[in-house]
Design a protein around this motif. Structure first.
Motif, PDB file in Angstrom:
ATOM      1  N   ASN A  62       0.828  -1.221   0.000  1.00 53.25           N
ATOM      2  CA  ASN A  62       0.000   0.000   0.000  1.00 53.25           C
ATOM      3  C   ASN A  62       0.863   1.272   0.000  1.00 53.25           C
ATOM      4  OD1 ASN A  62      -2.394   1.474   0.018  1.00 53.25           O
ATOM      5  ND2 ASN A  62      -2.413   1.614   2.255  1.00 53.25           N
ATOM      6  N   PRO A  63       1.704   1.448  -1.010  1.00 52.20           N
ATOM      7  CA  PRO A  63       2.640   2.582  -1.035  1.00 52.20           C
ATOM      8  C   PRO A  63       1.960   3.888  -1.436  1.00 52.20           C
ATOM      9  CG  PRO A  63       2.788   1.389  -3.084  1.00 52.20           C
ATOM     10  CD  PRO A  63       1.802   0.629  -2.235  1.00 52.20           C
ATOM     11  N   SER A  64       2.657   4.987  -1.216  1.00 51.75           N
ATOM     12  CA  SER A  64       2.150   6.292  -1.673  1.00 51.75           C
ATOM     13  C   SER A  64       2.483   6.518  -3.141  1.00 51.75           C
ATOM     14  CB  SER A  64       2.745   7.419  -0.823  1.00 51.75           C
ATOM     15  OG  SER A  64       4.156   7.351  -0.803  1.00 51.75           O
ATOM     16  N   HIS A  65       3.528   5.846  -3.654  1.00 57.72           N
ATOM     17  CA  HIS A  65       3.917   5.979  -5.060  1.00 57.72           C
ATOM     18  C   HIS A  65       4.209   4.605  -5.650  1.00 57.72           C
ATOM     19  CE1 HIS A  65       5.030   9.860  -3.225  1.00 57.72           C
ATOM     20  NE2 HIS A  65       4.835  10.392  -4.412  1.00 57.72           N
ATOM     21  N   VAL A  66       3.709   4.364  -6.860  1.00 56.37           N
ATOM     22  CA  VAL A  66       4.077   3.169  -7.624  1.00 56.37           C
ATOM     23  C   VAL A  66       4.900   3.651  -8.821  1.00 56.37           C
ATOM     24  CG1 VAL A  66       3.275   1.155  -8.917  1.00 56.37           C
ATOM     25  CG2 VAL A  66       1.962   1.986  -6.948  1.00 56.37           C
ATOM     26  N   ILE A  67       6.097   3.077  -8.983  1.00 62.70           N
ATOM     27  CA  ILE A  67       7.025   3.545 -10.008  1.00 62.70           C
ATOM     28  C   ILE A  67       7.511   2.363 -10.840  1.00 62.70           C
ATOM     29  CG2 ILE A  67       9.222   4.722 -10.444  1.00 62.70           C
ATOM     30  CD1 ILE A  67       8.882   6.130  -7.750  1.00 62.70           C
ATOM     31  N   MET A  68       7.460   2.501 -12.155  1.00 65.08           N
ATOM     32  CA  MET A  68       8.051   1.534 -13.067  1.00 65.08           C
ATOM     33  C   MET A  68       9.288   2.159 -13.699  1.00 65.08           C
ATOM     34  SD  MET A  68       4.820  -0.260 -15.035  1.00 65.08           S
ATOM     35  CE  MET A  68       4.935   0.929 -16.361  1.00 65.08           C
ATOM     36  N   THR A  69      10.369   1.391 -13.799  1.00 62.80           N
ATOM     37  CA  THR A  69      11.584   1.888 -14.452  1.00 62.80           C
ATOM     38  C   THR A  69      11.917   0.992 -15.640  1.00 62.80           C
ATOM     39  OG1 THR A  69      13.087   0.567 -13.060  1.00 62.80           O
ATOM     40  CG2 THR A  69      12.452   2.752 -12.248  1.00 62.80           C
ATOM     41  N   PHE A  70      12.421   1.624 -16.706  1.00 61.58           N
ATOM     42  CA  PHE A  70      12.730   0.913 -17.944  1.00 61.58           C
ATOM     43  C   PHE A  70      14.155   1.219 -18.396  1.00 61.58           C
ATOM     44  CE2 PHE A  70       8.145   1.007 -17.930  1.00 61.58           C
ATOM     45  CZ  PHE A  70       7.765  -0.193 -18.540  1.00 61.58           C
ATOM     46  N   ASP A  71      14.773   0.220 -19.046  1.00 59.22           N
ATOM     47  CA  ASP A  71      16.115   0.393 -19.620  1.00 59.22           C
ATOM     48  C   ASP A  71      16.058   1.195 -20.910  1.00 59.22           C
ATOM     49  OD1 ASP A  71      17.466  -1.152 -17.716  1.00 59.22           O
ATOM     50  OD2 ASP A  71      17.148  -3.009 -18.832  1.00 59.22           O
ATOM     51  N   ARG A  72      17.160   1.883 -21.174  1.00 61.64           N
ATOM     52  CA  ARG A  72      17.441   2.488 -22.467  1.00 61.64           C
ATOM     53  C   ARG A  72      18.886   2.122 -22.836  1.00 61.64           C
ATOM     54  NH1 ARG A  72      12.682   3.081 -22.559  1.00 61.64           N
ATOM     55  NH2 ARG A  72      11.520   4.987 -22.953  1.00 61.64           N
ATOM     56  N   PRO A  73      19.279   2.262 -24.109  1.00 58.18           N
ATOM     57  CA  PRO A  73      20.708   2.103 -24.437  1.00 58.18           C
ATOM     58  C   PRO A  73      21.530   2.957 -23.484  1.00 58.18           C
ATOM     59  CG  PRO A  73      19.408   2.334 -26.425  1.00 58.18           C
ATOM     60  CD  PRO A  73      18.469   2.598 -25.290  1.00 58.18           C
ATOM     61  N   ASN A  74      22.490   2.339 -22.779  1.00 60.64           N
ATOM     62  CA  ASN A  74      23.031   3.014 -21.604  1.00 60.64           C
ATOM     63  C   ASN A  74      24.503   3.391 -21.711  1.00 60.64           C
ATOM     64  OD1 ASN A  74      24.792   0.867 -19.993  1.00 60.64           O
ATOM     65  ND2 ASN A  74      23.050  -0.214 -20.922  1.00 60.64           N
ATOM     66  N   TRP A  75      24.895   4.253 -20.801  1.00 61.96           N
ATOM     67  CA  TRP A  75      26.231   4.831 -20.781  1.00 61.96           C
ATOM     68  C   TRP A  75      27.312   3.784 -20.538  1.00 61.96           C
ATOM     69  CZ3 TRP A  75      29.429   4.502 -16.517  1.00 61.96           C
ATOM     70  CH2 TRP A  75      28.836   4.091 -15.322  1.00 61.96           C
ATOM     71  N   ARG A  76      27.002   2.685 -19.840  1.00 57.81           N
ATOM     72  CA  ARG A  76      28.015   1.657 -19.570  1.00 57.81           C
ATOM     73  C   ARG A  76      28.473   0.988 -20.866  1.00 57.81           C
ATOM     74  NH1 ARG A  76      24.389   1.556 -15.414  1.00 57.81           N
ATOM     75  NH2 ARG A  76      25.279   1.832 -13.322  1.00 57.81           N
ATOM     76  N   LYS A  77      27.516   0.686 -21.709  1.00 54.52           N
ATOM     77  CA  LYS A  77      27.884   0.046 -22.973  1.00 54.52           C
ATOM     78  C   LYS A  77      28.680   1.019 -23.842  1.00 54.52           C
ATOM     79  CE  LYS A  77      25.620  -3.270 -24.587  1.00 54.52           C
ATOM     80  NZ  LYS A  77      24.623  -4.242 -25.136  1.00 54.52           N
ATOM     81  N   GLU A  78      28.264   2.273 -23.849  1.00 50.90           N
ATOM     82  CA  GLU A  78      28.988   3.283 -24.632  1.00 50.90           C
ATOM     83  C   GLU A  78      30.427   3.430 -24.128  1.00 50.90           C
ATOM     84  OE1 GLU A  78      28.654   8.071 -25.610  1.00 50.90           O
ATOM     85  OE2 GLU A  78      26.868   6.970 -24.991  1.00 50.90           O
ATOM     86  N   TYR A  79      30.592   3.436 -22.816  1.00 55.08           N
ATOM     87  CA  TYR A  79      31.924   3.559 -22.220  1.00 55.08           C
ATOM     88  C   TYR A  79      32.802   2.371 -22.606  1.00 55.08           C
ATOM     89  CZ  TYR A  79      35.563   3.279 -18.652  1.00 55.08           C
ATOM     90  OH  TYR A  79      36.779   3.161 -18.012  1.00 55.08           O
ATOM     91  N   THR A  80      32.267   1.146 -22.470  1.00 50.36           N
ATOM     92  CA  THR A  80      33.089  -0.041 -22.710  1.00 50.36           C
ATOM     93  C   THR A  80      33.340  -0.299 -24.195  1.00 50.36           C
ATOM     94  OG1 THR A  80      31.098  -1.448 -22.523  1.00 50.36           O
ATOM     95  CG2 THR A  80      32.449  -1.162 -20.548  1.00 50.36           C
TER      96      THR A  80
END
Length: 328
Positions: A62-80
């Motif tokens: 019973n939270p005050s906020h429900v949050i979904m998070t999604f991946d995008r092409p990310n900085w780690r792959k760009e760095y490596t």
């Protein structure tokens, strides 16, 4: 380390609690588990499973906020992928989906497109806060929420990704495995408890120190010091003099290339420590969270049912009243 019951008492005494889902991880698992299912059914199956899981944990906490998070092409792959920057030469998660056929790749691309539709619908037509940003993994955003709210308020993270145990250093963070429904804090204590032969004693910082030295085969992050013994890692963690000596050692691979342990350790920390991202990434995380919290959507039952009809979610549509509180 606090147990779930004690943390829940803390959560329920605060004004704000954040229930946060690692949606990319959760939905993509459906693809690989049910890869034989027809294209037009597979995405609907993943969405149905995702909505049911969201609602299950909403009712539990019973939270005050429900949050979904999604991946995008990310900085780690760009760095490596940058050969001038990356020391190890290993592309982050470059070992994933190597055995896909062309047909599998086409099916996977279509699946991802449908999940973008799901993400947009949830962002535009429900009150569930939906967070994503080009350059970020869901991990970055979830960690940002835990770091911001996990001490004074309360955060429940729902993910099968074991890397999030490092966020248990925050007093009011719970990590749940969506597949088993188990508290991963308990699993962590059982594995790294006082009876562990290496004496890890449920120390999150030692767990991360060990991880940065050993690397992570699942994410294609190499070891900073191959074949290092667990007892030596523990000695270095507990003794700053021994730690300096260890990090200043070097080793040579089969190609006669020499590596300084300290430099590879620092690179691994950059990639795997969810508090060690570059400053520009940290700013993007904060901006993404701020924007999402400031601009929640509103639940539109008509649009939700229309979407359910499009993707064959008849059962969810007929039982929409069971999801209304969570989606609102």
């Amino acid at each position: 380390m606090k147990g779930e019951g004690q943390i829940l008492n803390n959560l329920f005494s605060t004004n704000q609690t954040y229930l946060v889902f690692d949606m990319s991880n959760m939905l993509y698992k459906t693809f690989f588990v049910h890869k034989g299912v027809e294209d037009d059914v597979l995405a609907g199956l993943a969405m149905h499973s995702g909505l049911v899981t969201l609602n299950k944990y909403y009712k539990k906490f019973n939270p005050s906020h429900v949050i979904m998070t999604f991946d995008r092409p990310n900085w780690r792959k760009e760095y490596t992928q940058d050969k001038e920057l990356c020391l190890s030469g290993k592309i982050y998660k470059g070992n994933r989906r190597q055995k896909m056929t062309k047909r599998d790749e086409e099916k996977y691309a279509m699946f991802k497109d449908h999940l973008r539709d799901f993400e947009e619908m949830m962002r535009d037509h429900t009150g569930v806060i939906t967070l994503a940003a080009e350059g970020l993994e869901a991990d970055d955003i979830m960690a940002g929420i835990a770091q911001r709210f996990g001490d004074d308020e309360g955060v429940i993270l729902v993910s099968a990704d074991r890397d999030f145990v490092q966020l248990l250093r925050h007093d009011n963070v719970i990590l749940m495995d969506p597949a088993s429904g188990k508290d991963r804090r308990i699993e962590f204590e059982q594995e790294f408890g006082t009876k562990n032969k290496h004496g890890y004693n449920s120390d999150v910082d030692l767990y991360l120190f060990n991880k940065c030295l050993r690397g992570d085969m699942g994410d294609n992050v190499g070891s900073a010091y191959p074949k290092i013994r667990a007892t030596r890692i523990l000695e270095a963690y507990n003794d700053s003099y021994k730690q300096v000596n260890l990090l200043n050692e070097s080793w040579t691979n089969q190609l006669k290339e020499e590596f300084l342990v300290k430099r590879l350790f620092e690179e691994n920390k950059l990639l795997m420590d969810l508090s060690a991202q570059p400053e520009c990434v940290r700013r993007l995380i904060d901006d993404t969270i701020d924007d999402g919290l400031a601009n929640p959507g509103r639940f539109d039952l008509f649009q939700f049912k229309k979407f359910c009809s499009k993707f064959g979610l008849e059962k969810v549509s007929k039982q929409a009243h069971l999801f209304t509180n969570m989606l609102s």
